[in-house]
Design an enzyme around this catalytic site. Structure first.
Site, mmCIF file in Angstrom:
data_model
loop_
_atom_site.group_PDB
_atom_site.id
_atom_site.type_symbol
_atom_site.label_atom_id
_atom_site.label_comp_id
_atom_site.label_asym_id
_atom_site.label_seq_id
_atom_site.Cartn_x
_atom_site.Cartn_y
_atom_site.Cartn_z
ATOM 1 N N ASP A 79 38.819 41.075 51.000
ATOM 2 C CA ASP A 79 38.373 41.766 49.785
ATOM 3 C C ASP A 79 39.370 42.861 49.429
ATOM 4 O O ASP A 79 40.099 43.354 50.296
ATOM 5 C CB ASP A 79 37.018 42.452 50.019
ATOM 6 C CG ASP A 79 35.875 41.464 50.172
ATOM 7 O OD1 ASP A 79 36.105 40.247 50.060
ATOM 8 O OD2 ASP A 79 34.752 41.929 50.420
ATOM 9 N N ARG A 128 42.266 35.551 45.108
ATOM 10 C CA ARG A 128 40.993 35.597 44.366
ATOM 11 C C ARG A 128 41.128 36.703 43.324
ATOM 12 O O ARG A 128 41.220 37.877 43.654
ATOM 13 C CB ARG A 128 39.843 35.917 45.313
ATOM 14 C CG ARG A 128 38.495 36.040 44.590
ATOM 15 C CD ARG A 128 37.593 37.051 45.276
ATOM 16 N NE ARG A 128 37.240 36.650 46.603
ATOM 17 C CZ ARG A 128 36.942 37.526 47.574
ATOM 18 N NH1 ARG A 128 36.976 38.820 47.368
ATOM 19 N NH2 ARG A 128 36.631 37.100 48.769
HETATM 20 P P1 FDA Z 1 31.815 40.688 33.396
HETATM 21 O O1 FDA Z 1 31.446 42.024 33.941
HETATM 22 O O2 FDA Z 1 32.517 40.609 32.098
HETATM 23 O O3 FDA Z 1 30.507 39.814 33.332
HETATM 24 C C1 FDA Z 1 30.423 38.560 32.668
HETATM 25 C C2 FDA Z 1 28.969 38.150 32.612
HETATM 26 O O4 FDA Z 1 28.513 37.852 33.931
HETATM 27 C C3 FDA Z 1 28.032 39.261 32.119
HETATM 28 O O5 FDA Z 1 27.895 39.248 30.737
HETATM 29 C C4 FDA Z 1 26.749 38.922 32.827
HETATM 30 O O6 FDA Z 1 26.042 37.937 32.100
HETATM 31 C C5 FDA Z 1 27.201 38.316 34.128
HETATM 32 N N1 FDA Z 1 27.209 39.352 35.188
HETATM 33 C C6 FDA Z 1 28.252 40.024 35.653
HETATM 34 N N2 FDA Z 1 27.889 40.870 36.641
HETATM 35 C C7 FDA Z 1 26.551 40.729 36.769
HETATM 36 C C8 FDA Z 1 25.567 41.313 37.601
HETATM 37 N N3 FDA Z 1 25.878 42.230 38.508
HETATM 38 N N4 FDA Z 1 24.294 40.928 37.458
HETATM 39 C C9 FDA Z 1 23.938 39.976 36.538
HETATM 40 N N5 FDA Z 1 24.836 39.374 35.730
HETATM 41 C C10 FDA Z 1 26.106 39.746 35.839
HETATM 42 N N6 FDA Z 1 35.477 43.393 43.111
HETATM 43 C C11 FDA Z 1 36.369 44.136 43.796
HETATM 44 O O7 FDA Z 1 36.748 45.225 43.334
HETATM 45 N N7 FDA Z 1 36.855 43.689 45.008
HETATM 46 C C12 FDA Z 1 36.495 42.481 45.531
HETATM 47 O O8 FDA Z 1 36.951 42.113 46.628
HETATM 48 C C13 FDA Z 1 35.592 41.671 44.785
HETATM 49 N N8 FDA Z 1 35.222 40.424 45.248
HETATM 50 C C14 FDA Z 1 34.497 39.609 44.413
HETATM 51 C C15 FDA Z 1 34.291 38.269 44.769
HETATM 52 C C16 FDA Z 1 33.634 37.412 43.906
HETATM 53 C C17 FDA Z 1 33.441 35.974 44.280
HETATM 54 C C18 FDA Z 1 33.145 37.893 42.646
HETATM 55 C C19 FDA Z 1 32.434 36.995 41.679
HETATM 56 C C20 FDA Z 1 33.321 39.208 42.309
HETATM 57 C C21 FDA Z 1 33.983 40.096 43.181
HETATM 58 N N9 FDA Z 1 34.187 41.424 42.831
HETATM 59 C C22 FDA Z 1 35.072 42.163 43.568
HETATM 60 C C23 FDA Z 1 33.435 42.033 41.692
HETATM 61 C C24 FDA Z 1 34.224 41.981 40.390
HETATM 62 O O9 FDA Z 1 35.291 42.889 40.438
HETATM 63 C C25 FDA Z 1 33.325 42.334 39.184
HETATM 64 O O10 FDA Z 1 32.833 43.639 39.327
HETATM 65 C C26 FDA Z 1 32.147 41.401 38.981
HETATM 66 O O11 FDA Z 1 32.491 40.087 39.247
HETATM 67 C C27 FDA Z 1 31.606 41.480 37.530
HETATM 68 O O12 FDA Z 1 32.585 41.098 36.613
HETATM 69 P P2 FDA Z 1 32.688 39.637 35.947
HETATM 70 O O13 FDA Z 1 34.037 39.114 36.241
HETATM 71 O O14 FDA Z 1 31.595 38.771 36.365
HETATM 72 O O15 FDA Z 1 32.724 39.884 34.382
#
Ligand code: FDA
Length: 289
Positions: A112, A163
């Site tokens: 991570d 990732r």
């Molecule tokens: P965005 O925030 O634009 O969300 C897109 C859509 O997804 C939203 O409109 C909503 O519908 C849905 N969504 C997103 N988050 C949600 C929630 N919490 N609850 C409900 N719905 C939600 N970060 C980091 O700093 N270090 C790391 O090592 C990791 N590792 C990691 C692994 C994996 C597999 C994932 C999916 C995410 C991470 N993250 C992370 C977290 C990442 O940085 C980020 O904060 C979240 O994924 C939310 O951003 P999205 O890319 O989903 O997009």
């Protein structure tokens, strides 16, 4: 709050349970739905290297369980949980041990990315882990950091597994995009570079996001470039966009669900609430459930 029944009910939406058994049981169920998994133990700040040794041993036994149960599951670890705050070398040795273990059971180790204070050291750890003869290791990079395009360029000669995520920590505007739109643009640009590298067989990209329109554009780009189906994956968190995860897998995408477990879920859960304020209503509803 962690001891309140309503909070425990609400957190169950994002976490099947606090122990490895619950995570692996969820992984088994998801495997039946065509979804592979990543498991990660939530932790608190360490005060001694003995605690880091215990975390390493925990993950080493997790690899054994994954192999015995035949699960398509990769562990993902936080460097601070393996001692990075206390000793770079001790953390490196712990990661080397886990990468070797991953290699010996045909699995993979993911790292991570934590907040910006750790980025340089985490990249250094990854470079050391990519030295010849070591087990298979992937690293998370955060699109909201302005430095990430340079970091990615510097890693590409190592043929990295990356990732790509948007980024989850509160970072200052001097080093990170504050507007979501800017992060989204940066993410797509980085995703294209990663697909380009995958087509040249110089990277294994994983897109860690729930942003379905963004994933659709990345998929189209990958198809236009004729990237192999197995050459990249989509990873999402347990409990978020679950129906879409299954739909993407049915449509032939390689999809993995990241399952968190552990007793120290409070800061992690607060990040999940902050990402989507609507989740707070879910907690409020749980108070009255
Ligand atoms: P965005 O925030 O634009 O969300 C897109 C859509 O997804 C939203 O409109 C909503 O519908 C849905 N969504 C997103 N988050 C949600 C929630 N919490 N609850 C409900 N719905 C939600 N970060 C980091 O700093 N270090 C790391 O090592 C990791 N590792 C990691 C692994 C994996 C597999 C994932 C999916 C995410 C991470 N993250 C992370 C977290 C990442 O940085 C980020 O904060 C979240 O994924 C939310 O951003 P999205 O890319 O989903 O997009």
């Amino acid at each position: 709050m962690m001891n309140r029944a309503f909070a425990r009910r609400a957190v169950r939406r994002f976490m099947p349970g606090e122990d490895l058994d619950s995570a692996l049981e969820a992984a088994r169920v998801l495997a039946g739905q065509g979804l592979s998994t990543v498991v990660t133990q939530l932790g608190e700040n360490l005060t001694s290297l003995a605690e880091a040794d215990a975390v390493r041993e925990h993950y080493a036994s997790a690899y054994d369980r994954i192999a015995t149960d035949g699960l398509p599951t990769w562990p993902s670890v936080k460097p601070t949980q393996l001692g990075l705050d206390l000793s770079f070398d001790a953390c490196l040795q712990n990661l080397i041990a886990l990468a070797d273990k991953a290699g010996s059971v045909g699995s993979m180790l993911w790292i991570d990315m934590e907040d910006s204070r750790y980025v340089d050291r985490t990249l250094d750890l990854y470079r050391r882990l990519k030295e010849p003869g070591r087990g298979p290791v992937g690293l998370c990079l955060q699109a909201y950091l302005k430095r990430t395009p340079d970091d990615l360029r510097s890693l590409l000669p190592l043929k990295p597994a990356v990732r790509l995520v948007k980024g989850a920590y509160a970072e200052p505007a001097s080093i990170a995009f504050r507007a979501k739109g800017d992060t989204d643009v940066a993410y797509e640009r980085l995703a294209r570079s990663l697909i380009d590298a995958a087509v040249r067989e110089e990277a294994f990209p994983v897109f860690g996001t729930h942003d379905i329109p963004l994933l659709a554009r990345i998929t189209r780009y990958a198809k236009d470039l004729r990237a192999r189906d197995g050459a990249w994956e989509i990873h999402m968190l347990y409990g978020i966009r679950a129906a879409e995860q299954r739909a993407l897998a049915s449509a032939g995408r390689r999809v993995r669900t990241l399952i968190s477990y552990g007793k120290h879920w409070f800061p992690w859960y607060m990040r999940r609430l902050a990402e989507r304020p609507a989740n707070v209503w879910f907690v409020v509803r749980s108070v009255f459930a």
